[in-house]
Design a protein around this motif. Sequence first.
Motif, mmCIF file in Angstrom:
data_model
loop_
_atom_site.group_PDB
_atom_site.id
_atom_site.type_symbol
_atom_site.label_atom_id
_atom_site.label_comp_id
_atom_site.label_asym_id
_atom_site.label_seq_id
_atom_site.Cartn_x
_atom_site.Cartn_y
_atom_site.Cartn_z
ATOM 1 N N SER A 1 0.510 -0.976 0.094
ATOM 2 C CA SER A 1 0.123 0.403 -0.362
ATOM 3 C C SER A 1 0.985 1.659 0.227
ATOM 4 C CB SER A 1 -0.789 -0.036 1.027
ATOM 5 O OG SER A 1 -2.243 -1.358 1.307
ATOM 6 N N ASP B 1 -5.903 -8.589 1.885
ATOM 7 C CA ASP B 1 -6.427 -8.355 3.230
ATOM 8 C C ASP B 1 -7.361 -9.714 3.922
ATOM 9 O OD1 ASP B 1 -5.169 -6.249 2.652
ATOM 10 O OD2 ASP B 1 -6.576 -4.948 1.689
ATOM 11 N N HIS C 1 -3.521 5.488 1.063
ATOM 12 C CA HIS C 1 -2.661 3.792 1.036
ATOM 13 C C HIS C 1 -1.705 4.768 1.192
ATOM 14 C CE1 HIS C 1 -5.426 2.128 -1.988
ATOM 15 N NE2 HIS C 1 -5.352 2.908 -3.065
ATOM 16 N N SER D 1 -7.803 -1.880 4.597
ATOM 17 C CA SER D 1 -7.554 -1.457 3.436
ATOM 18 C C SER D 1 -8.479 -2.171 2.682
ATOM 19 C CB SER D 1 -6.134 -2.839 3.540
ATOM 20 O OG SER D 1 -5.499 -2.748 2.453
#
Length: 143
Positions: A38, A124, A70, A102
Amino acid sequence: MAAMPDEGRRPSAHDDISATEKSAMFAGVALTVSGPLSILQGASGIANNTVFSPPHYAYRFDLTSWGWIHLVVGVALCVAGIGVLLHKAWGRGAGIALAGISLVTQFMFVPYYPVWSIIVMVFDLLILWTLARTAHPGAGHAH
């Protein structure tokens, strides 16, 4: 008489690790990998607004804004991952919350860069599933 597979094998430090601890270790490592992914995605958006071609859709932000989102989520994921790996009381809850955040941000980013977003979303989901099924240390014991 056939020898047993474990005969003559020296005990390892890994023999003492429970399945719960292994799951928590996976989740911690996964968080500390998802975080930098990210962060890189965020840095790309901040540094170069033309990296991603923005379509017209409901969650359209300036790519610099997406970059900062992010970046912040990535740093938080890294911190949560370290918390999980260090068996901090807040680590598991923070990991669940941040992996969920996320997941949502990646979902909203799919039109910009679908392949990357879907890969990180799967990651995730694995983190969420692992942390959600990992019991707290000492859970289920009567005190």
